[in-house]
Write an enzyme that holds these catalytic residues in place. Sequence first.
Site, mmCIF file in Angstrom:
data_model
loop_
_atom_site.group_PDB
_atom_site.id
_atom_site.type_symbol
_atom_site.label_atom_id
_atom_site.label_comp_id
_atom_site.label_asym_id
_atom_site.label_seq_id
_atom_site.Cartn_x
_atom_site.Cartn_y
_atom_site.Cartn_z
ATOM 1 N N SER A 23 0.782 -1.159 0.009
ATOM 2 C CA SER A 23 -0.038 -0.001 -0.047
ATOM 3 C C SER A 23 0.847 1.412 0.156
ATOM 4 O O SER A 23 1.583 1.269 -0.986
ATOM 5 C CB SER A 23 -0.948 -0.098 1.131
ATOM 6 O OG SER A 23 -1.957 0.989 1.044
ATOM 7 N N THR A 24 0.798 2.062 1.014
ATOM 8 C CA THR A 24 1.432 3.282 1.020
ATOM 9 C C THR A 24 3.030 3.016 0.979
ATOM 10 O O THR A 24 3.443 2.178 1.899
ATOM 11 C CB THR A 24 1.045 4.175 2.009
ATOM 12 O OG1 THR A 24 -0.292 4.405 2.200
ATOM 13 C CG2 THR A 24 1.726 5.367 2.392
ATOM 14 N N MET A 34 -0.258 0.863 4.895
ATOM 15 C CA MET A 34 -1.269 1.024 6.146
ATOM 16 C C MET A 34 -2.368 0.074 6.029
ATOM 17 O O MET A 34 -2.888 -0.372 5.170
ATOM 18 C CB MET A 34 -1.750 2.565 6.020
ATOM 19 C CG MET A 34 -2.774 2.779 4.955
ATOM 20 S SD MET A 34 -3.472 4.575 5.215
ATOM 21 C CE MET A 34 -4.167 4.655 3.473
ATOM 22 N N HIS A 69 -2.288 -0.969 -3.487
ATOM 23 C CA HIS A 69 -3.493 0.016 -3.304
ATOM 24 C C HIS A 69 -3.367 1.216 -4.082
ATOM 25 O O HIS A 69 -2.178 1.710 -3.970
ATOM 26 C CB HIS A 69 -3.783 0.481 -1.725
ATOM 27 C CG HIS A 69 -4.045 -0.846 -0.691
ATOM 28 N ND1 HIS A 69 -4.130 -0.882 0.463
ATOM 29 C CD2 HIS A 69 -4.457 -2.176 -1.083
ATOM 30 C CE1 HIS A 69 -4.201 -1.953 1.081
ATOM 31 N NE2 HIS A 69 -4.968 -2.949 -0.058
ATOM 32 N N ASP A 91 -4.645 -5.108 5.420
ATOM 33 C CA ASP A 91 -5.123 -5.855 4.448
ATOM 34 C C ASP A 91 -3.904 -6.649 3.886
ATOM 35 O O ASP A 91 -2.981 -6.138 3.881
ATOM 36 C CB ASP A 91 -5.598 -4.967 3.123
ATOM 37 C CG ASP A 91 -5.979 -5.770 1.709
ATOM 38 O OD1 ASP A 91 -6.437 -6.888 1.856
ATOM 39 O OD2 ASP A 91 -5.792 -5.200 0.680
#
Length: 347
Positions: free
Chosen positions: A161-162, A278, A188, A281
Amino acid sequence: MSVIRVLIADDSPVARDVLRHLLTREGDIQIVGEARNGHEAVALARTLAPQLITMDLSMPVMEGLAAIEEIMHTRALPILVVSDRFEAAIAGQALALGALEVMPKPALDDTESSSLLERVRLLAGVAVITRLRPRALKTYQTLAAPPTHRSLAHVVTIACSTGGPQALARLLSRLPSNFALPVVIAQHMSHGFIEGMAQWLDSLCRLPVRVASHGEVLTPATVYLAPSESDLEITFDHHFRLVESPIGALYHPSCDALLTSAAAVYGRKAIGVILTGMGSDGVQGMRAICAAGGMTLAQDEASSVIYGMNRQAINAGAVQRVASLDELPELLIATTQGSFHCGSSHS
């Protein structure tokens, strides 16, 4: 409650008005300055010392990419690209230069406005470092791997993600062209930007990188990105299946959907990697791969932009090996040589 200091950089007065309204509506974010072009953004970043900059890409005098590069090479600050979807092709370049994330410009009634607030609050606390002028991504030596005859019996799945785009660039660019396994990634990403990210990664890597499509057969030595508009699963006959995301799903695409399907199809020959990001998931999917006897790896805290998803997977006991971002390519290559074996979790 401490107030987050934000600088807005956008040549459109309307866009600045919308961002100002959305960001300040709950009282925990202060707009300390507004730049109408990249040159002003660079100057205000130095004098105002904001905790985060929202950066448009198409601006006069100095475009957003040039501004990002200058800021990251002089006085690095967290940068969130907030730009039009049609600029997705150059969004990857923004990530390569040091921007943390990209997202589309929200409208006043846009459901993504809450996502904007969430990202600003998260990214404002990220520690970024000033970069040297030579771009490190292009200096990584590609690791060697001997020829291998492994088939589609194995697969590498990656959740991130991030901070994921930058981590993927460093990891994938070090895999050799004869890395025999298919690599499938759930990153993401805001809708409309994944194609640009695939083009950027493809320009950096020896392996071809593309967005997976419904019904496509997995091919060895190929990197696939899940589209953000649907969840991606792998079927028992080694095809991709795109599934509509559940209503109210927080993350797009779902890392758990991809990794869980890999566990079901490949069992002990599934490899799961969870990187920076973050939320939680991917934790369920890593558990599934671990329970099926597969291999699970996680990026360590020191090399993560956000130590979240990977931390939760480690704490859940779903990770067998914790490694730095620069160690992960070597571990993946070792799997093609049969020299890395699953073991107990350790860092």
